[in-house]
Enzyme design. Structure first.
Site, PDB file in Angstrom:
ATOM      1  N   CYS A 277      22.181 -53.556  46.942  1.00 39.80           N
ATOM      2  CA  CYS A 277      23.627 -53.807  47.006  1.00 39.80           C
ATOM      3  C   CYS A 277      23.906 -55.114  47.742  1.00 39.80           C
ATOM      4  O   CYS A 277      23.387 -56.155  47.390  1.00 39.80           O
ATOM      5  CB  CYS A 277      24.327 -52.607  47.626  1.00 39.80           C
ATOM      6  SG  CYS A 277      26.128 -52.650  47.500  1.00 39.80           S
TER       7      CYS A 277
ATOM      8  N   GLU B 164      20.384 -50.385  41.151  1.00 43.10           N
ATOM      9  CA  GLU B 164      20.817 -49.332  42.071  1.00 43.10           C
ATOM     10  C   GLU B 164      21.559 -48.264  41.277  1.00 43.10           C
ATOM     11  O   GLU B 164      22.317 -48.562  40.364  1.00 43.10           O
ATOM     12  CB  GLU B 164      21.749 -49.921  43.124  1.00 43.10           C
ATOM     13  CG  GLU B 164      22.295 -48.913  44.133  1.00 43.10           C
ATOM     14  CD  GLU B 164      23.352 -49.514  45.041  1.00 43.10           C
ATOM     15  OE1 GLU B 164      23.567 -48.958  46.130  1.00 43.10           O
ATOM     16  OE2 GLU B 164      23.979 -50.527  44.655  1.00 43.10           O
TER      17      GLU B 164
ATOM     18  N   LYS C 274      17.349 -48.619  52.365  1.00 42.18           N
ATOM     19  CA  LYS C 274      18.376 -49.618  52.665  1.00 42.18           C
ATOM     20  C   LYS C 274      18.680 -49.690  54.160  1.00 42.18           C
ATOM     21  O   LYS C 274      18.972 -48.683  54.795  1.00 42.18           O
ATOM     22  CB  LYS C 274      19.647 -49.283  51.876  1.00 42.18           C
ATOM     23  CG  LYS C 274      20.745 -50.316  51.960  1.00 42.18           C
ATOM     24  CD  LYS C 274      21.945 -49.897  51.098  1.00 42.18           C
ATOM     25  CE  LYS C 274      23.060 -50.912  51.169  1.00 42.18           C
ATOM     26  NZ  LYS C 274      24.257 -50.477  50.404  1.00 42.18           N
TER      27      LYS C 274
END
Length: 266
Positions: free
Chosen positions: A143, A33, A90
């Site tokens: 994440c 990321e 996401k």
């Protein structure tokens, strides 16, 4: 030295990959990321460089960046390979870091900006479908999405043969980075699938279905802990685990039965 600009991080990862590949021919290279912490379409040269590396090496490259659709910006995992681009946006955003709870109200936004000095405005992605890699499927997670068992169950139901976690844990402390990586053990044991984590700052490693770490190391392009690269053959597995099929229902029913037994004994 600390990397500050978006192209510095990108160039470091690109150079590290080119130097480390040598004669190796992996199907997939995973960058973390924040590999390009800007909107991808605003960096056409960087996008072209990834496409050229992918084509020249006959491999796929999965990396973290931002994408835009309509008026929204999304924290995204992008995979380039075989002349195609696949994008996952996401689903689970970080409160106050990527969005403000109640942010649709101007008073909330104004109060947050006064305190923090900025207003995050990343949009939630929708849909949880695996990416396709040479006819097989894997699921990217961004994440802290690896802490949600329900999300991995849905992706497992949709055919994911492994899970690739891309993250930048620079905002965690030392303990937080270890705690974040530890969730991969739980998800691997539940799904009976491999979990691979690539961290811009934090812990990179591979956790097999049994939930025991194969290899891990602190990887910190940003923090100065030292960049690193891991080569490993990760099988993309088929089938669903018992937990993926039933979720927490057996545990819930067992709890109800135990509670009923305890009440009856009284």
């Amino acid at each position: 030295s600390r990397i500050t600009g978006p192209m510095e991080a990108f160039n470091s990862l690109k150079d590290l990959t080119a130097k480390s590949l040598g004669e190796k021919t992996p199907e997939l290279v995973i960058w973390p990321e924040g590999s390009l912490p800007g909107v991808l379409d605003e960096y056409p040269e960087a996008k072209r460089e990834v496409e050229l590396m992918s084509a020249s090496r006959c491999l796929h490259i999965l990396f973290g960046t931002f994408t835009r659709a309509g008026r929204g910006s999304y924290n995204s995992a992008v995979m380039i390979g075989n002349g195609k681009i696949q994008v996952y946006r996401k689903n689970h955003l970080v409160p106050y870091g990527e969005f403000i709870p109640g942010g649709r109200y101007k008073a909330v936004r104004d109060a947050f900006e006064k305190i923090a000095g900025y207003v995050p405005d990343i949009r939630h992605g929708s849909g949880q479908m695996p990416m396709v890699l040479n006819g097989k499927h894997f699921a990217p997670l961004i994440c802290f999405e690896n802490i949600f068992p329900g999300m991995t169950r849905v992706l497992d139901d949709n055919g994911a043969g492994a899970f690739m976690v891309i993250t930048n844990d620079s905002w965690y402390g030392h303990a937080g980075k270890s705690q974040h990586f530890a969730h991969n053990f739980l998800r691997a044991a539940e799904s009976r699938k491999y979990f691979v984590q690539a961290a811009l700052s934090g812990i990179s490693g591979i956790v097999p279905p049994g939930g025991r770490s194969i290899i891990s190391g602190r990887n910190g392009v940003e923090t100065g802990e030292g960049p690193g690269i891991i080569f490993y053959r990760v099988p993309l597995m088929e089938g669903r685990s018992p937990y993926s099929r039933t979720g927490d229902m057996p545990l819930f029913l067992a709890g109800v039965i135990l509670m009923g037994a305890l009440i009856c004994r009284r």
